[in-house]
Structure formats: C-alpha cells, structure tokens
Scaffold this motif. Structure first.
Motif, short mmCIF file in Angstrom:
data_model
loop_
_atom_site.label_atom_id
_atom_site.label_comp_id
_atom_site.label_asym_id
_atom_site.label_seq_id
_atom_site.Cartn_x
_atom_site.Cartn_y
_atom_site.Cartn_z
N PRO A 228 0.78 -1.17 0.03
CA PRO A 228 -0.02 0.12 0.15
C PRO A 228 0.95 1.24 -0.12
CG PRO A 228 -0.02 -0.99 2.25
CD PRO A 228 0.79 -1.79 1.39
N ARG A 229 0.35 2.29 -0.78
CA ARG A 229 1.07 3.71 -0.66
C ARG A 229 0.70 4.29 0.61
NH1 ARG A 229 3.82 5.91 -4.75
NH2 ARG A 229 3.21 4.39 -6.09
N THR A 230 1.24 4.12 1.65
CA THR A 230 0.97 4.77 2.88
C THR A 230 2.22 4.58 3.68
OG1 THR A 230 -0.71 4.88 4.67
CG2 THR A 230 -0.11 2.67 4.07
N SER A 231 2.10 5.28 4.94
CA SER A 231 3.16 5.66 5.66
C SER A 231 2.84 4.79 7.21
CB SER A 231 3.68 6.91 6.12
OG SER A 231 4.11 7.50 4.87
N LEU A 232 3.60 4.08 7.74
CA LEU A 232 3.28 3.42 8.94
C LEU A 232 4.30 3.69 9.97
CD1 LEU A 232 2.66 0.15 7.36
CD2 LEU A 232 0.97 1.92 8.02
N LEU A 233 3.80 3.97 11.35
CA LEU A 233 4.84 4.04 12.60
C LEU A 233 4.47 3.12 13.59
CD1 LEU A 233 6.96 5.61 14.37
CD2 LEU A 233 5.14 7.17 14.91
N VAL A 234 5.33 2.35 14.13
CA VAL A 234 5.07 1.28 14.98
C VAL A 234 5.78 1.58 16.10
CG1 VAL A 234 4.23 -0.36 13.50
CG2 VAL A 234 6.63 -0.36 13.88
N THR A 235 5.39 1.18 17.47
CA THR A 235 6.22 1.41 18.73
C THR A 235 6.26 0.32 19.54
OG1 THR A 235 4.56 2.11 20.12
CG2 THR A 235 5.15 3.75 18.59
#
Length: 370
Positions: A305-312
C-alpha cells in the motif's frame, strides 16, 4: 470535588500521611494490654491501611480512568444512551456537548480550541458511536477560514473509553502544546473507542452477519467527518493512531485502505486479530477473512500500500518486540515504515504518553490537509 480531581487525591494522600504520623505518635500510649488500648491500636492500623488503599486506588483511577465520577464508581450512573435516528436524510455527525480546553485563554475558541462530544452515524455499516473531536484554535481563526485541516482518527485499546484519550492520554493537550511550540501543524483529532458493538471486541473486522466495523472506520467515519468539518479530501488529509487494539486497527485500516488513510501509528500494536471469548467468532471459518485480518500476511501476500506506518515497542516490558521487527522486515515500497523503540516500557498509559508527542509530530509531517 470530582473523583478524578487532583484535590481529592491530595486530600487522600494528606490523610494517609496524617494517619501514619498519628500511629507513630500514639502507639506508645496504646502499648498497654487493656481493651481500649488494643482497640485503639487496631483503629490506627485500620485507618492507615484504608487511607493508603484509597490513595493508591485514586492514583490508579486517575491514570487509567476506570471510573469517571463518584456516581460511576458507586453504580449510580444511570444516564440513558443516545438514540440515533437512521432514517434517510439524518445528520451523520450530531454534536451533543462541548467543553473548553484547560489552557491559557481557553475560554476563547481562537485561543484554546474546543472539544466537542459527538455521535457519528454510519450510513453503510449502520453503526452509531460516540466520540470526541478536538478542534485546534486555528480552526476558529479568521485567517484560516478558507483552509482545510488534516485530521487523525484516534482509538483506545479494548474495551477503553473515548474519555481516556482526552483525560488519561491527553491527546488534545499534547497536540495543543506541540503546535504552540512549532513542532507540528494544527490537526483535528477524532477520538473514539474500537468497541462499536459493546461489549464485543470486533477487532475492526467486518463480521459476517454481525457488526461491520471495518466498513464503519474505512467508509462511514471519513465521510461523516468531511461532511461536518473543514477537512481535506485526499488520503494525505486523514491519518489514524491508536494503542493496543486501537493500534492494530490503525495499521490495518491504513494497509487495507491507503486511499483513505495516508498514515497510521500503532502504539504497542499487535499484528493479527485476537480470537478469544471477547471477540466471539469473527471469521465464521473463512480462511480468507482470517488472512485479511493478519497484517503480516497482508504485507507479504498483497500489493504494497502507498501509505506511511509508524510502530512502537520496547525492548523490555512489551510482548510485541519480536513481532514488530517481523512487521518492519515485511514492509516494502511504496509503503514507508518508521519506528519508536524504548529501552523499557510496559503496555500502559505511562508508556504511550512517552510516545504520543513524537507520534503526533510524525503524523503531522505525513499529512497535508488537502
């Protein structure tokens, strides 16, 4: 004074200290073996223990907001739920209350913004859910009158309450502070819980013959918000952030619906739908539906997917450290991934409060408001 008031907590702490001092001071006088002396010692110990228990309980409640008021604590909260008319032509967003921000000049919308309590009606999913909307001060200033704003859907964990996002995790105050210091751009926050069919945990899944939760967040919520607030129309105008179950939902919505959500943040997220007594049968035996709800499977078997993801995550204290590394390894272009890794931190509000400021700044940098 309200149950969550700092004055109540301070009074309980003062009584605890006073009880302890009184016990130390009076104990020698009650050292005899007479009935009154024994009764006095028992009374002092009991008073100290009760005061300490109340103080610790108030501290825990202020942190996690298990109960919002004295009436809620003692089971006297009997206010009826809000009935939403689903007839054609009804409003998709209905404002049922408003509060000001506890910031300097907060009595004026142009200085402090506003927090609205709303009910969102889902046309496709037929789900209605209450929420809080934080509108930043800029939203009300004349210089921004023709400007559209970016927005972020904010979800709690399960079961959670939207109030936790306002008071416990302090999203509006954090966003206000970050904008005031120039670290992020003004952004509308829409705060809900994922439990749209209480008490069931639907894991943001479209359950066959049951709640259509993914449809609610993918279609109904964006449409309802854009029809009621000055929000941008493109995918880079809308983001998603959540903790625990809410973090899983945020990542899933961005992966499955990149044309709707241009960025998402998963705080202490897990990466496949839980299946336990709280969820019931989510997939009705469908392997395809179970795979669809598995984020690692979606990244490795579906189109990127053309999206941005941030995980913690945290190296010590979180159970998702290894799965988070696997998730990051599975990301491929054009998906963009970022992470926050703490040395230690549990699955709790204190950890998420440490991550939220940087997460909001990151989210703001990925959204344009157009």
């Amino acid at each position: 004074m309200g149950l969550t008031s700092h004055k109540v907590l301070a009074l309980a702490a003062a009584l605890t200290v006073a009880s302890f001092v009184a016990t130390i001071w009076l104990w020698p006088r009650l050292a005899r073996r007479s009935g009154p002396a024994i009764t006095g010692r028992i009374g002092l110990l009991l008073a100290t223990q009760v005061a300490l228990f109340v103080t610790v309980g108030l501290m825990a409640n202020n942190s996690f907001l298990f109960y919002a008021s004295w009436a809620d604590l003692f089971g006297r909260e009997q206010a009826p739920g809000v009935v939403v008319d689903h007839a054609a032509g009804g409003k998709d967003v209905r404002v049922v209350g408003e509060r000001r921000m506890d910031v300097p000049g907060g009595s004026r919308r142009e200085a402090g913004g506003r927090i609205q309590q709303i009910v969102i009606r889902g046309r496709k999913s037929k789900i209605a859910s209450s929420a809080y909307v934080y509108l930043p001060p800029e939203y009300f200033r004349s210089v921004y009158a023709k400007r559209t704003f970016p927005a972020a859907v904010v979800l709690t964990g399960y079961p959670g309450t939207a109030e936790n996002l306002v008071k416990g995790l302090r999203y509006p105050k954090t966003a206000y502070d970050q904008v005031r210091t120039g670290r992020m751009r003004p952004m509308v926050l829409v705060m809900l819980r994922p439990t749209v069919a209480p008490p069931r945990d639907t894991e943001c899944v479209d359950v066959p013959g049951g709640p259509q939760t993914e449809t609610f967040f993918a279609d109904d919520v964006p449409a309802a918000l854009r029809s009621s607030y000055r929000l941008g129309a493109g995918p880079r105008s809308l983001g998603f952030i959540g903790d625990s179950t809410g973090g899983y939902c945020a990542l899933k919505l961005a992966i499955h619906h990149p044309k709707v959500y241009g960025a998402a943040v998963g705080l202490s997220a897990y990466y496949r739908a839980a299946e336990d007594p709280t969820t019931g049968d989510l997939f009705h035996g469908s392997v395809g539906r179970r795979h669809h709800a598995d984020l690692l499977w979606s990244l490795t078997h579906g189109p990127a997917p053309r999206t941005s993801l941030l995980v913690t995550t945290s190296r010590h204290g979180e159970q998702n450290y290894r799965s988070t590394q696997q998730f990051l390894d599975a990301v491929r272009a054009p998906t963009r991934a970022s992470s926050i890794t703490l040395k230690s931190g549990g699955h709790n509000f204190n950890t998420w409060r440490r991550e939220i400021p940087a997460s909001l700044i990151w989210l703001s940098s990925r959204l344009t408001g157009r």
